[in-house]
Write an enzyme that holds these catalytic residues in place. Structure first.
Site, PDB file in Angstrom:
ATOM      1  CE  LYS A  67     -85.916   4.884 -42.482  1.00  0.00           C
ATOM      2  NZ  LYS A  67     -86.392   3.561 -42.296  1.00  0.00           N
TER       3      LYS A  67
ATOM      4  CE  LYS B 290     -79.532   2.293 -41.503  1.00  0.00           C
ATOM      5  NZ  LYS B 290     -80.193   1.237 -40.802  1.00  0.00           N
TER       6      LYS B 290
ATOM      7  CE  LYS C  67     -84.938  -4.781 -42.513  1.00  0.00           C
ATOM      8  NZ  LYS C  67     -85.522  -3.672 -41.765  1.00  0.00           N
TER       9      LYS C  67
HETATM   10  N1  AQP Z   1     -75.999  -1.289 -41.933  1.00  0.00           N
HETATM   11  C1  AQP Z   1     -76.162  -1.813 -40.723  1.00  0.00           C
HETATM   12  N2  AQP Z   1     -75.101  -2.222 -40.019  1.00  0.00           N
HETATM   13  C2  AQP Z   1     -75.252  -2.762 -38.779  1.00  0.00           C
HETATM   14  N3  AQP Z   1     -76.462  -2.947 -38.192  1.00  0.00           N
HETATM   15  C3  AQP Z   1     -77.549  -2.554 -38.872  1.00  0.00           C
HETATM   16  N4  AQP Z   1     -78.877  -2.574 -38.601  1.00  0.00           N
HETATM   17  C4  AQP Z   1     -79.570  -2.054 -39.639  1.00  0.00           C
HETATM   18  N5  AQP Z   1     -78.725  -1.678 -40.602  1.00  0.00           N
HETATM   19  C5  AQP Z   1     -77.465  -1.966 -40.174  1.00  0.00           C
HETATM   20  C6  AQP Z   1     -79.447  -3.115 -37.369  1.00  0.00           C
HETATM   21  O1  AQP Z   1     -80.386  -4.112 -37.734  1.00  0.00           O
HETATM   22  C7  AQP Z   1     -81.448  -4.130 -36.779  1.00  0.00           C
HETATM   23  C8  AQP Z   1     -82.770  -4.150 -37.456  1.00  0.00           C
HETATM   24  O2  AQP Z   1     -83.026  -2.999 -38.192  1.00  0.00           O
HETATM   25  P1  AQP Z   1     -84.533  -2.556 -38.509  1.00  0.00           P
HETATM   26  O3  AQP Z   1     -85.191  -3.524 -39.382  1.00  0.00           O
HETATM   27  O4  AQP Z   1     -85.246  -2.263 -37.254  1.00  0.00           O
HETATM   28  O5  AQP Z   1     -84.418  -1.223 -39.257  1.00  0.00           O
HETATM   29  P2  AQP Z   1     -83.253  -0.290 -39.594  1.00  0.00           P
HETATM   30  O6  AQP Z   1     -82.336  -0.104 -38.451  1.00  0.00           O
HETATM   31  O7  AQP Z   1     -83.861   0.945 -40.139  1.00  0.00           O
HETATM   32  O8  AQP Z   1     -82.543  -1.186 -40.708  1.00  0.00           O
HETATM   33  P3  AQP Z   1     -82.497  -0.996 -42.251  1.00  0.00           P
HETATM   34  O9  AQP Z   1     -81.893  -2.220 -42.808  1.00  0.00           O
HETATM   35  O10 AQP Z   1     -81.846   0.284 -42.586  1.00  0.00           O
HETATM   36  O11 AQP Z   1     -84.009  -0.960 -42.667  1.00  0.00           O
HETATM   37  P4  AQP Z   1     -84.873   0.169 -43.376  1.00  0.00           P
HETATM   38  O12 AQP Z   1     -84.152   0.491 -44.632  1.00  0.00           O
HETATM   39  O13 AQP Z   1     -86.174  -0.529 -43.579  1.00  0.00           O
HETATM   40  O14 AQP Z   1     -84.954   1.327 -42.425  1.00  0.00           O
HETATM   41  C9  AQP Z   1     -81.251  -2.930 -35.864  1.00  0.00           C
HETATM   42  O15 AQP Z   1     -80.650  -3.368 -34.654  1.00  0.00           O
HETATM   43  C10 AQP Z   1     -80.284  -2.073 -36.630  1.00  0.00           C
HETATM   44  O16 AQP Z   1     -79.505  -1.277 -35.776  1.00  0.00           O
END
Ligand code: AQP
Length: 328
Positions: A112, A194, A197
């Site tokens: 990030k 991965k 969001k």
């Molecule tokens: N691609 C993924 N596959 C499986 N699990 C996933 N998680 C996120 N992406 C995947 C799991 O979702 C939960 C919530 O995630 P978060 O909102 O805390 O943030 P993150 O892990 O950073 O998820 P994102 O979607 O990638 O969000 P951004 O882009 O905002 O950083 C966690 O349990 C995570 O492991």
């Protein structure tokens, strides 16, 4: 006494099927056997700039998503992180026992902060300490997360052990719960990345609120590998990812998933996959809009009260051990 779990999602954008399959789906199963705390981690979301009105809206939307996914507020505690100020207080204590080196090693921070140089936010750097605070406040035994959060959980364990060693036994050392299938759903456009969001390309993710036509289009456009066989094969990450999604949304054994597509080719598979996702999301999407806003707010209020009653006790114990309880 039941063991405890804690987990959370940031209200920072549109939730995708990776969040659902990697996290929410497992929470629903685990809540039957564990005392469960499910948090909407809005203090994590502000590690990147957020528009206040949108953040508020997304927080309530996420509460709807928790309920529609099957989190039962009569069984589990659902709350918003900022409604429990002890999260930020314990995070400060843990920041003071954290080391620069261990935070600099976090791969999420490295990803990030890429290209941002000195302008990278301090919140992105200390994000895993706040996550440690979320978990340790509730003395959670188990933390269901996707693969991407495993390193943060290891840091949480290190901080808990360090505190216990320096100030006496206080925190439970939490274990990660990483699902055997679905722990890392990859982008539909780049299977080496991965699903996320914050991905700038909306075609990389199936969002939970995407309608049927959008889902069909995204799956049609999803990249595939060379070859024609629809098989689980890690050396063909694109088809492996799509087949994993198929397995999770149909709940079929891996072998049965492969058998269905013997000799059928990618086109047929993609059509079936899109329909399976649409069917999987249908009951969820019907429920998600049905909750009354006032009732939702009441659920979050009583969740926060319950969470606070636990969080307060842990923080008091921590302050006592550190010599910080002076006037109270
Ligand atoms: N691609 C993924 N596959 C499986 N699990 C996933 N998680 C996120 N992406 C995947 C799991 O979702 C939960 C919530 O995630 P978060 O909102 O805390 O943030 P993150 O892990 O950073 O998820 P994102 O979607 O990638 O969000 P951004 O882009 O905002 O950083 C966690 O349990 C995570 O492991």
């Amino acid at each position: 006494m039941k063991k405890r779990i804690l987990s959370g999602v940031q209200p920072s954008g549109n939730l995708h099927i990776g969040n659902y399959l990697g996290a929410l789906k497992n929470w629903v199963t685990l809540q039957k056997d564990y005392e469960s705390f499910f948090c909407i981690v809005n203090l994590h979301a502000i590690t990147l700039p957020q528009e206040p009105e949108k953040l508020k809206r997304k927080t309530l939307e996420l509460a709807r998503i928790y309920l529609a996914a099957g989190i039962d507020p009569k069984v589990s505690t659902i709350f918003v992180q900022s409604d429990v100020p002890e999260h930020a207080e314990l995070a400060w204590v843990l920041t003071c026992i954290s080391r620069m080196g261990e935070l600099e090693r976090m791969t999420q921070f490295k990803d990030k902060s890429k290209g941002k140089g000195e302008s990278v936010g301090v919140g992105i750097f200390t994000y895993p300490v706040l996550m440690a605070s979320d978990i340790l406040l509730y003395k959670a035994n188990l933390v269901p997360v996707g693969q991407d959060q495993k390193q943060h959980l290891e840091l949480t364990r290190d901080l808990a052990e360090r505190f216990n060693r320096d100030y006496g036994e206080t925190f439970v050392i939490p274990e990660p719960y990483i699902p055997p299938v679905g722990a890392k759903i990859q982008s539909l456009q780049d299977p080496m990345k991965k699903m996320s969001k914050s991905d700038q390309d909306p075609n990389g993710s199936i969002f939970l609120l995407d309608d049927a036509d959008v889902i069909r289009k995204k799956i049609k456009r999803a990249v595939t590998d060379s070859g024609t066989e629809v098989k689980f094969d890690k050396s063909r990450p694109a088809i492996n990812n799509l087949l994993t999604i198929y397995q999770l949304v149909t709940d079929l054994p891996a072998e049965e998933c492969e058998n269905r597509f013997v000799g059928k080719g990618y086109g047929y598979f993609k059509t079936e996959l899109a329909e399976a996702i649409i069917e999987f999301l249908r009951p969820f999407q019907q429920k998600v809009r049905s909750y009354d806003e006032q009732e939702l707010i009441e659920t979050l209020k009583s969740g926060a009260e319950k969470a606070r009653s636990v969080a307060c006790q842990t923080l008091r114990e921590v302050y006592e051990k550190m010599g910080l309880n002076y006037a109270s």
